[in-house]
Design a protein around this motif. Structure first.
Motif, PDB file in Angstrom:
ATOM      1  N   GLU A 120       1.143  -1.822 -16.413  1.00 31.72           N
ATOM      2  CA  GLU A 120       1.712  -0.600 -16.180  1.00 31.72           C
ATOM      3  C   GLU A 120       1.789  -0.294 -14.771  1.00 31.72           C
ATOM      4  OE1 GLU A 120       3.643   1.593 -18.160  1.00 31.72           O
ATOM      5  OE2 GLU A 120       3.440   0.249 -19.875  1.00 31.72           O
ATOM      6  N   ILE A 121       0.578  -0.433 -14.177  1.00 30.87           N
ATOM      7  CA  ILE A 121       0.513  -0.344 -12.693  1.00 30.87           C
ATOM      8  C   ILE A 121       1.399  -1.338 -11.779  1.00 30.87           C
ATOM      9  CG2 ILE A 121      -1.245  -0.673 -10.618  1.00 30.87           C
ATOM     10  CD1 ILE A 121      -3.359   0.339 -12.851  1.00 30.87           C
ATOM     11  N   ARG A 122       1.453  -2.528 -12.248  1.00 25.01           N
ATOM     12  CA  ARG A 122       2.460  -3.230 -11.638  1.00 25.01           C
ATOM     13  C   ARG A 122       3.881  -2.995 -11.697  1.00 25.01           C
ATOM     14  NH1 ARG A 122       2.452  -8.267  -9.732  1.00 25.01           N
ATOM     15  NH2 ARG A 122       0.324  -8.673 -10.259  1.00 25.01           N
ATOM     16  N   ALA A 123       4.281  -2.271 -12.952  1.00 24.95           N
ATOM     17  CA  ALA A 123       5.433  -1.893 -13.011  1.00 24.95           C
ATOM     18  C   ALA A 123       5.842  -0.463 -12.121  1.00 24.95           C
ATOM     19  CB  ALA A 123       5.796  -1.448 -14.617  1.00 24.95           C
ATOM     20  N   ALA A 124       4.589   0.259 -12.128  1.00 28.45           N
ATOM     21  CA  ALA A 124       4.957   1.380 -11.401  1.00 28.45           C
ATOM     22  C   ALA A 124       5.140   1.261  -9.945  1.00 28.45           C
ATOM     23  CB  ALA A 124       3.699   2.403 -11.580  1.00 28.45           C
ATOM     24  N   VAL A 125       4.116   0.268  -9.215  1.00 29.62           N
ATOM     25  CA  VAL A 125       4.091  -0.142  -7.819  1.00 29.62           C
ATOM     26  C   VAL A 125       5.645  -0.771  -7.738  1.00 29.62           C
ATOM     27  CG1 VAL A 125       3.182  -1.792  -6.297  1.00 29.62           C
ATOM     28  CG2 VAL A 125       1.595  -0.260  -7.893  1.00 29.62           C
ATOM     29  N   GLY A 126       5.799  -1.555  -8.515  1.00 31.27           N
ATOM     30  CA  GLY A 126       7.626  -2.015  -8.111  1.00 31.27           C
ATOM     31  C   GLY A 126       8.455  -1.122  -8.196  1.00 31.27           C
ATOM     32  N   TYR A 127       8.552  -0.149  -8.911  1.00 28.48           N
ATOM     33  CA  TYR A 127       9.591   0.805  -9.220  1.00 28.48           C
ATOM     34  C   TYR A 127       9.194   1.607  -7.631  1.00 28.48           C
ATOM     35  CZ  TYR A 127      11.596   5.231  -9.887  1.00 28.48           C
ATOM     36  OH  TYR A 127      12.502   6.413  -9.922  1.00 28.48           O
ATOM     37  N   LEU A 128       8.029   1.857  -7.278  1.00 23.95           N
ATOM     38  CA  LEU A 128       7.928   2.840  -6.075  1.00 23.95           C
ATOM     39  C   LEU A 128       8.605   1.877  -4.861  1.00 23.95           C
ATOM     40  CD1 LEU A 128       4.470   4.500  -6.773  1.00 23.95           C
ATOM     41  CD2 LEU A 128       6.824   5.507  -6.621  1.00 23.95           C
ATOM     42  N   LEU A 129       8.138   0.570  -4.787  1.00 23.81           N
ATOM     43  CA  LEU A 129       8.638  -0.238  -3.661  1.00 23.81           C
ATOM     44  C   LEU A 129       9.851  -0.770  -3.356  1.00 23.81           C
ATOM     45  CD1 LEU A 129       5.320  -2.242  -3.012  1.00 23.81           C
ATOM     46  CD2 LEU A 129       6.141  -0.343  -1.853  1.00 23.81           C
ATOM     47  N   ARG A 130      10.529  -0.399  -4.717  1.00 23.86           N
ATOM     48  CA  ARG A 130      11.953  -1.047  -4.931  1.00 23.86           C
ATOM     49  C   ARG A 130      12.990  -0.522  -3.773  1.00 23.86           C
ATOM     50  NH1 ARG A 130      14.315   0.899 -10.252  1.00 23.86           N
ATOM     51  NH2 ARG A 130      14.509   2.854  -9.048  1.00 23.86           N
ATOM     52  N   ASP A 131      13.694  -1.336  -3.116  1.00 26.87           N
ATOM     53  CA  ASP A 131      14.607  -0.828  -2.286  1.00 26.87           C
ATOM     54  C   ASP A 131      14.023  -0.470  -0.689  1.00 26.87           C
ATOM     55  OD1 ASP A 131      16.838  -1.332  -3.738  1.00 26.87           O
ATOM     56  OD2 ASP A 131      16.753   0.589  -4.852  1.00 26.87           O
ATOM     57  N   ALA A 132      12.596  -0.482  -0.829  1.00 26.90           N
ATOM     58  CA  ALA A 132      11.918  -0.043   0.479  1.00 26.90           C
ATOM     59  C   ALA A 132      11.697  -1.339   1.404  1.00 26.90           C
ATOM     60  CB  ALA A 132      10.632   0.566   0.003  1.00 26.90           C
TER      61      ALA A 132
END
Length: 68
Positions: free
Chosen positions: A18-30
């Motif tokens: 879940e942490i990995r998925a959340a971090v991936g979401y936050l970094l997406r397109d950045a």
């Protein structure tokens, strides 16, 4: 979305996924400096949790915009 302290995880691996998925979401397109800033903000959140500090009232990660 409010902070939730009582998640129903199947175990440590589930929580880490879940942490990995959340971090991936936050970094997406950045990219570049924006990506670095988000990573530092994530580390600050982890530090606060590790120290038992309450969530900050406002969080720039919650603005809904990619990259911050």
């Amino acid at each position: 979305m409010s902070d939730q302290d009582d998640w129903d995880f199947a175990g440590a691996d589930d929580a880490k996924a879940e942490i990995r998925a959340a971090v991936g979401y936050l970094l997406r397109d950045a990219v570049g400096a924006a990506r670095d800033r988000i990573a530092l903000e994530i580390l600050e959140i982890v530090r606060q949790v590790a120290n038992g500090l309450p969530a900050e009232p406002s969080n720039p990660l919650d603005d809904g915009m990619p990259g911050g």
